[in-house]
Design a protein around this motif. Structure first.
Motif, short mmCIF file in Angstrom:
data_model
loop_
_atom_site.label_atom_id
_atom_site.label_comp_id
_atom_site.label_asym_id
_atom_site.label_seq_id
_atom_site.Cartn_x
_atom_site.Cartn_y
_atom_site.Cartn_z
N PRO A 82 -10.59 5.23 26.97
CA PRO A 82 -9.04 5.36 27.22
C PRO A 82 -9.02 5.62 28.59
O PRO A 82 -7.95 5.43 29.63
CB PRO A 82 -8.59 6.54 26.51
CG PRO A 82 -9.24 6.42 25.09
CD PRO A 82 -10.44 6.16 25.54
N ILE A 83 -10.05 6.51 29.32
CA ILE A 83 -10.00 7.01 30.84
C ILE A 83 -9.86 5.65 31.63
O ILE A 83 -8.98 5.79 32.62
CB ILE A 83 -11.25 7.89 30.88
CG1 ILE A 83 -11.16 8.90 30.10
CG2 ILE A 83 -11.44 8.00 32.32
CD1 ILE A 83 -12.61 9.76 30.32
N PHE A 84 -10.64 4.70 31.28
CA PHE A 84 -10.52 3.63 32.36
C PHE A 84 -9.08 2.83 32.34
O PHE A 84 -8.47 2.11 33.43
CB PHE A 84 -11.66 2.45 31.87
CG PHE A 84 -12.98 3.09 32.34
CD1 PHE A 84 -13.77 3.26 33.30
CD2 PHE A 84 -13.67 3.85 31.22
CE1 PHE A 84 -14.83 3.80 33.69
CE2 PHE A 84 -14.96 4.38 31.43
CZ PHE A 84 -15.53 4.59 32.76
N ALA A 85 -8.62 2.83 31.01
CA ALA A 85 -7.28 2.22 31.13
C ALA A 85 -6.45 3.13 31.64
O ALA A 85 -5.47 2.50 32.57
CB ALA A 85 -6.85 2.05 29.57
N ALA A 86 -6.47 4.33 31.65
CA ALA A 86 -5.60 5.09 32.35
C ALA A 86 -5.84 4.93 33.99
O ALA A 86 -4.87 5.47 34.62
CB ALA A 86 -5.67 6.70 31.86
N LEU A 87 -6.83 4.70 34.33
CA LEU A 87 -7.21 4.43 35.88
C LEU A 87 -6.94 3.17 36.27
O LEU A 87 -6.81 2.86 37.53
CB LEU A 87 -8.74 4.93 36.13
CG LEU A 87 -9.14 6.23 36.01
CD1 LEU A 87 -10.68 6.32 35.84
CD2 LEU A 87 -8.65 7.16 36.88
N GLY A 88 -6.49 2.47 35.34
CA GLY A 88 -5.86 1.02 35.81
C GLY A 88 -7.44 0.18 36.03
O GLY A 88 -6.98 -0.83 36.55
N LEU A 89 -8.42 0.43 35.33
CA LEU A 89 -9.46 -0.41 35.75
C LEU A 89 -9.92 -1.07 34.26
O LEU A 89 -9.60 -0.57 33.39
CB LEU A 89 -10.72 0.35 36.00
CG LEU A 89 -10.69 1.18 37.10
CD1 LEU A 89 -12.04 2.16 37.48
CD2 LEU A 89 -11.06 0.26 38.47
N PRO A 90 -10.29 -2.40 34.51
CA PRO A 90 -10.88 -2.99 33.46
C PRO A 90 -11.69 -2.36 32.60
O PRO A 90 -12.69 -2.08 33.25
CB PRO A 90 -11.09 -4.63 33.91
CG PRO A 90 -10.38 -4.55 35.20
CD PRO A 90 -10.34 -3.21 35.66
N THR A 91 -11.63 -2.11 31.36
CA THR A 91 -12.87 -1.57 30.60
C THR A 91 -14.12 -2.05 30.73
O THR A 91 -15.20 -1.39 30.98
CB THR A 91 -12.24 -1.46 29.14
OG1 THR A 91 -10.87 -0.88 29.09
CG2 THR A 91 -13.16 -0.60 28.38
N LEU A 92 -14.18 -3.46 30.26
CA LEU A 92 -15.47 -4.08 30.10
C LEU A 92 -16.63 -3.08 29.47
O LEU A 92 -16.10 -2.81 28.47
CB LEU A 92 -15.92 -4.44 31.70
CG LEU A 92 -14.99 -5.29 32.53
CD1 LEU A 92 -15.37 -5.52 34.06
CD2 LEU A 92 -14.76 -6.65 31.76
N THR A 93 -17.64 -3.14 29.99
CA THR A 93 -18.78 -2.18 29.37
C THR A 93 -18.95 -0.75 30.12
O THR A 93 -19.89 -0.09 29.93
CB THR A 93 -20.07 -2.89 29.39
OG1 THR A 93 -20.64 -3.28 30.61
CG2 THR A 93 -19.90 -4.08 28.63
N ALA A 94 -17.92 -0.30 30.80
CA ALA A 94 -17.91 0.97 31.73
C ALA A 94 -18.12 2.10 30.74
O ALA A 94 -18.83 2.86 31.02
CB ALA A 94 -16.78 0.88 32.64
N PRO A 95 -17.29 2.19 29.62
CA PRO A 95 -17.55 3.40 28.76
C PRO A 95 -18.79 3.45 28.28
O PRO A 95 -19.50 4.53 28.24
CB PRO A 95 -16.35 3.04 27.83
CG PRO A 95 -15.48 2.22 28.43
CD PRO A 95 -16.22 1.31 29.41
#
Length: 298
Positions: free
Chosen positions: A256-269
């Protein structure tokens, strides 16, 4: 069929390319890679050309620049290119500009990977995983048209049974259960522990999404694919089964952090979860080594 038997009938370039497909799931096994390729062919054939272009671009760049053959054969310079080819084929319409863009992105990912590998081997730097893919994708997706298409999906026994396989397939942007099933068979052939952990992670991600009332994300596999990769990254730790479990939990919790930052999630988590876990275990080992041995005389 054993991997070494398969390799005897597989040219070096083909083995390297197929290993690139399997490296998306942190495996080195050409038959696993072939099943990943077939998963694209059977469920999303429009993406196959981009995947092959990206993988070949990474491989040719590595060859032309004289990167270590062992690394090329392992598929280390291809898997980010494959993912970039899939993403660009999915988010950008096919045009005369798309193939050169995929080739450039795949080649650049190989160059970044090589520099990262140097640092890993010289100074115990954290592994790249799919960081070149994520970093380049964040830049490229700025120019893509956002997709808001979402279909209603019914909560049924069949959809619940299919969702874990979709979670495996979503690693490669494939939301069809057949794709996940083919990849799962590839993992089973490559490493039974990896297969088991991938299923556990995907089911866990699905369950977490359902608990948080994200039925759509749960049933199309979006809740589980980062957990799948995190589990695979630590699946070889036979004496420390808590590592894959922690990887799964971190990947799910960080999403959820990446969505909150407005970044595409992709495989970042997945990447961040693995980096945090590796850093923490490394610090713990350093601390354990620095403590005095109770058996030593004072």
């Amino acid at each position: 069929m054993p991997a070494n038997h398969f390799n005897t009938h597989c040219p070096d370039w083909a083995e390297a390319l197929l290993n690139g497909f399997s490296q998306i799931f942190l495996q080195r096994h050409p038959l696993c890679g072939l099943l990943c390729l077939l998963a694209i062919l059977f469920t999303a054939p429009a993406l196959l050309g981009g995947a092959l272009l990206g993988g070949v671009a990474g491989l040719l760049t590595a060859q032309r620049r004289g990167y270590t053959k062992a690394d090329r054969q392992a598929g280390l310079f291809s898997y980010n290119g494959v993912l970039l080819g899939l993403l660009l084929s999915l988010y950008f319409p096919w045009s005369a500009m798309l193939p050169p863009l995929i080739l450039a992105a795949g080649g650049l990912s190989a160059i970044i990977t090589q520099q990262w590998l140097k640092r890993v081997r010289l100074s115990q730097f954290l592994p790249a995983y799919t960081a070149p893919f994520v970093g380049l994708s964040w830049i490229l997706l700025v120019f893509a048209t956002p997709s808001t298409e979402a279909h209603l999906i019914e909560v049924s026994t069949l959809n619940l049974l299919a969702a874990p396989f979709k979670g495996i397939g979503q690693v490669m942007f494939l939301g069809h259960p057949l794709a996940g099933a083919l990849i799962a068979v590839g993992l089973l052939i490559a490493d039974r522990r990896a297969f088991c952990w991938a299923l556990v992670a995907s089911v866990t991600g699905m369950a977490w999404s359902l608990l948080h009332h994200d039925v759509y994300g749960a049933l199309i596999g979006l809740g589980g694919y980062n957990a799948v990769l995190a589990a695979l990254a630590f699946s070889s730790q036979r004496r420390q089964p808590w590592l894959p479990l922690l990887g799964i939990a971190l990947a799910i919790g960080l999403t959820p952090i990446f969505a909150a930052l407005g970044l595409p999630t992709l495989t970042a988590p997945f990447i961040l979860a693995c980096w945090l876990l590796r850093s923490a275990t490394g610090l713990w080992r350093q601390r354990a080594r620095s403590l005095p041995n109770p058996g030593e005389s004072t």
